[in-house]
Structure formats: C-alpha cells, structure tokens
Design an enzyme around this catalytic site. Structure first.
Site, PDB file in Angstrom:
ATOM      1  N   ASP A 217       0.863  -1.197   0.000  1.00 21.68           N
ATOM      2  CA  ASP A 217       0.000   0.000   0.000  1.00 21.68           C
ATOM      3  C   ASP A 217       0.888   1.233   0.000  1.00 21.68           C
ATOM      4  O   ASP A 217       2.119   1.138  -0.166  1.00 21.68           O
ATOM      5  CB  ASP A 217      -0.954  -0.043   1.218  1.00 21.68           C
ATOM      6  CG  ASP A 217      -2.280   0.698   0.959  1.00 21.68           C
ATOM      7  OD1 ASP A 217      -2.236   1.907   0.677  1.00 21.68           O
ATOM      8  OD2 ASP A 217      -3.343   0.068   1.055  1.00 21.68           O
ATOM      9  N   ASP A 244       3.439   1.698  -4.823  1.00 25.16           N
ATOM     10  CA  ASP A 244       2.461   2.614  -5.416  1.00 25.16           C
ATOM     11  C   ASP A 244       2.018   1.998  -6.736  1.00 25.16           C
ATOM     12  O   ASP A 244       2.790   1.964  -7.704  1.00 25.16           O
ATOM     13  CB  ASP A 244       3.093   3.994  -5.635  1.00 25.16           C
ATOM     14  CG  ASP A 244       2.078   5.007  -6.160  1.00 25.16           C
ATOM     15  OD1 ASP A 244       1.140   4.607  -6.890  1.00 25.16           O
ATOM     16  OD2 ASP A 244       2.218   6.197  -5.842  1.00 25.16           O
ATOM     17  N   PHE A 245       0.794   1.489  -6.758  1.00 25.21           N
ATOM     18  CA  PHE A 245       0.379   0.726  -7.951  1.00 25.21           C
ATOM     19  C   PHE A 245       0.176   1.605  -9.188  1.00 25.21           C
ATOM     20  O   PHE A 245       0.020   1.088 -10.290  1.00 25.21           O
ATOM     21  CB  PHE A 245      -0.827  -0.176  -7.661  1.00 25.21           C
ATOM     22  CG  PHE A 245      -2.074   0.491  -7.122  1.00 25.21           C
ATOM     23  CD1 PHE A 245      -2.729   1.494  -7.819  1.00 25.21           C
ATOM     24  CD2 PHE A 245      -2.639   0.042  -5.931  1.00 25.21           C
ATOM     25  CE1 PHE A 245      -3.904   2.074  -7.346  1.00 25.21           C
ATOM     26  CE2 PHE A 245      -3.819   0.611  -5.429  1.00 25.21           C
ATOM     27  CZ  PHE A 245      -4.441   1.636  -6.147  1.00 25.21           C
ATOM     28  N   HIS A 263     -12.637  -0.855  -8.181  1.00 28.87           N
ATOM     29  CA  HIS A 263     -13.823   0.019  -8.210  1.00 28.87           C
ATOM     30  C   HIS A 263     -13.499   1.477  -7.877  1.00 28.87           C
ATOM     31  O   HIS A 263     -14.334   2.349  -8.082  1.00 28.87           O
ATOM     32  CB  HIS A 263     -14.951  -0.540  -7.314  1.00 28.87           C
ATOM     33  CG  HIS A 263     -14.873  -0.175  -5.868  1.00 28.87           C
ATOM     34  ND1 HIS A 263     -15.995  -0.082  -5.068  1.00 28.87           N
ATOM     35  CD2 HIS A 263     -13.821   0.106  -5.068  1.00 28.87           C
ATOM     36  CE1 HIS A 263     -15.625   0.241  -3.840  1.00 28.87           C
ATOM     37  NE2 HIS A 263     -14.310   0.362  -3.810  1.00 28.87           N
TER      38      HIS A 263
END
Ligand SMILES: C[S@@+](CC[C@H](N)C(=O)[O-])C[C@H]1O[C@@H](n2cnc3c(N)ncnc32)[C@H](O)[C@@H]1O
Length: 354
Positions: A217, A244-245, A263
């Site tokens: 995360d 950090d995606f 989502h």
C-alpha cells in the site's frame, strides 16, 4: 378519501392498486439508517457490552437529553438492533446476539468502523447525490480542493485511521469467506495490492500455513499494517510493503489480490492494473478482485449498485462492475479463464487465471 380511493378514482384502469407502503418506507429509510449510525457513534452497543441497562441508566451513560431517550431506544428495538426486557421506565435494554458480536467496540468481531465512517463522512456527502448525478463530480472532501482522493483523505491522521477501520469493518467477512472458499493448495505466495492494514494477507496466512503474503500500500499506511500484522502474531509470514500501484510494477506472486481496488478507478486505470497483475503472475497464477460484483443483469445486487453510486460520490469517474465486465477486461489482458466465487452477501471473488 384514502390514498387507495384517490388512486382508484384517478386511475380507474388499475383494479387493485399496489400499496404505497414500500415506496414510503424506502423514501424514509434514512431515518432508521441514521438512528443506527448515531447509536454506533454514541457507543450504545459498547456500553451494553457490560450488561443490560434501563433507559435512564443509558441516558446518563451516553449523555442524552431526556426528551428522546425512549423514542431512540425503542426505535432501535423495533429495527431489531436492540433487545428489550419489560416495558416503560423499568425495562432493560441489551444487545442482540448480532449487535454484541459486531457493534460492541470491545468485541473482536467489531465491524462498526464502516458505520463510523458512514456517519462521519458519507451520510453528509450523500446529501449531494443529485448534484453528483447532474455533474458526474465527487461530493466528498475533494469537491472543492480538487486534490487526489487518497492524498486528501490521508492528510489527516485521524481520518486515515478511520478509513482503515472502515475497510476492516466492510471487508473482514469477505476475506474470511475468500480464505475458506478459494483453493490455495497449488499456490505458495500472495501479494495483496492496496492491502490497507494487512487484513486479507493476515486472514489468508492464518488459514493456510503454507502461504507467505505481502500486503502492499502507500507509505503512510505501512506502519499501521505493520502494527496490525505484529498484533496478529503473523510477522514471520506476512510483511507490509510500500508499492504505489500507479507508478510501480506489481511484485511477483502466485496469487495477486485486489480488495475493492478496481472500483476506485476509471476504466483506463482498471485495465492498467489488470495488465500489471498479468505481467507479475506466472502461468497458472490468479488475479482475484474481491468486490461487490454486480450481477450481470444489473438487477439484484442492490448493495453493489449503490456502492457504484458511492464511488461517484467519492471519486466521480470510478465505478463498480459486473462479473462479465471483469471477465472481458481480463481476457483482453491475456487471462485465459475467469470465475466468480460468491462470498455470501453482496461480495464475490472474481478470479482470473493466467
Ligand atoms: C477501498 S480501499 C481497500 C482496502 C482493502 N483492500 C479492502 O478491500 O478492505 C483502497 C486501498 O487502496 C490504497 N491505495 C490507493 N491508492 C494507492 C496507490 N497508488 N498505491 C497503492 N495503494 C493505494 C489505499 O490506501 C487503500 O488502502
């Protein structure tokens, strides 16, 4: 003239008019919702965790004005949120089996974090739903600041903690069902993307001693996750990491999970995250999205559909999706097979196999 008689006069072709009661009940449902949210905020269920109390005892313990004590408590009884023994001033109020388990802050099963956040944030933001529908714009803290949602939300440490507790409340049951229902026997490693306080990794590792998990995360989240993982006694097999995606490639693993991550984003970002997961998985590996997956016909999963409206309120261009949507995006990315595993209630695990 009754409502029924008026309808019969004005709409003579309707022989047995339907009752207006369901419409009126739904329209006023926020009354009951807010009564529950205030009860959680006030700590009604936590005070009752020490044992049943009379109305006047509760009034003193919670700092209520006398006017509405019995209206409030008896409303909660009528909603099935409190038990009551006796009547009037002598009656004793207590938790139900469910509220003792899920709404007493001292219970290990506490899920009220999501209701605390709903009370503190979402209840007011949903007051601007009409504006959101007309503008397509978010209505939360970023409505005027224009900052990215997580930057704004996490700028206040108390709000960061509140959000982590909210995620734990809404996700714990889903993660337990996922750990029980998904076949982990072919796999050894798991990476949870946007893992918040490390709950999914911890639950899977606790259920499956052969699994090693990494909860990934943002930097501010890592110390919270490390604390929670250590408290659960799983630090030897679960680590908290910063990924950090949006900017990093995803760490490699046999199973990559994303709990309510897709989502939060528009379609381009959803597809980007699915493509990153595909690159990080081996042949036979699985990408699992744990979400309130909307039924393909978009008629039945009320909570999933409302969650998508909540994403409008929170992000604007983010949205929830059906299993068929997910399967199409994953096949486009190269995945060969997709299945949707119901987790009980509105959530499912949508699994794409490479
Ligand atoms: C809706 S929460 C879901 C939390 C958890 N997976 C669950 O299902 O309960 C979204 C998570 O994504 C994380 N997140 C947001 N942007 C991120 C980014 N760019 N890189 C990594 N994590 C991010 C947030 O910190 C948050 O923990």
């Amino acid at each position: 003239m009754t409502v029924q008689q008026t309808i019969r006069t004005q709409l003579p072709h309707v022989t047995t008019p339907p009752s207006p009661a369901p419409i009126l009940e739904l329209g006023m449902a926020f009354w009951g919702s807010k009564a529950l949210l205030s009860a959680v905020e006030l700590g009604v269920f936590t005070v009752l965790g020490q044992g049943p109390r009379t109305g006047r005892d509760l009034e003193a313990a919670l700092g209520l004005a006398p006017r509405a004590t019995f209206d409030f408590l008896d409303t909660l009884v009528s909603l099935g949120m409190l038990a009551r023994d006796g009547a009037g001033e002598a009656a004793r109020y207590g938790n139900t089996e469910a509220t003792a388990l899920y709404l007493d802050r001292n219970s290990p099963g506490y899920v009220g974090g999501i209701l605390e956040m709903a009370n503190a944030r979402l209840y007011r933001f949903w007051g601007d739903l009409t504006e959101a529908l007309k503008t397509g714009r978010p209505q939360n803290e970023i409505k005027h600041s224009g900052r990215p949602m997580f930057d704004e939300l996490y700028a206040d440490p108390a709000r960061l903690e509140q959000f982590m507790a909210a995620m734990e409340g809404i996700s714990r049951g889903n993660f337990i069902a996922f750990a029980e229902r998904f076949d982990f026997s072919p796999y050894r490693t798991l990476v949870d993307i946007g893992g918040a306080n490390g709950l999914l990794s911890s639950i899977v590792a606790a259920h499956h001693p052969h699994i090693t998990a990494r909860s990934c995360d943002l930097p501010v989240v890592r110390p919270i996750a490390e604390r929670r993982i250590a408290a659960r006694g799983l630090a030897d097999r679960v680590t908290a990491e910063v990924v950090d995606f949006l900017t990093d490639e995803l760490p490699q693993a046999d199973v990559i999970t994303m709990g309510m991550i897709l989502h939060d984003w528009d379609l381009a970002h959803k597809k980007m995250l699915i493509a990153k997961a595909y690159r990080a998985l081996p042949e036979g590996g699985a990408l699992v999205a744990i979400e309130n997956i909307i039924d393909d016909d978009r008629r039945r999963n009320v909570f999933g559909l409302l969650m998508s409206l909540n994403m409008l309120i929170e992000f604007g261009d983010a949205f929830d999706f059906t299993g068929a949507d997910y399967a199409a995006w994953c096949r486009e990315a190269g995945f060969r097979h997709v299945e949707v595993i119901p987790l009980g209630g509105p959530a499912s695990a949508a699994v794409a196999y490479k």
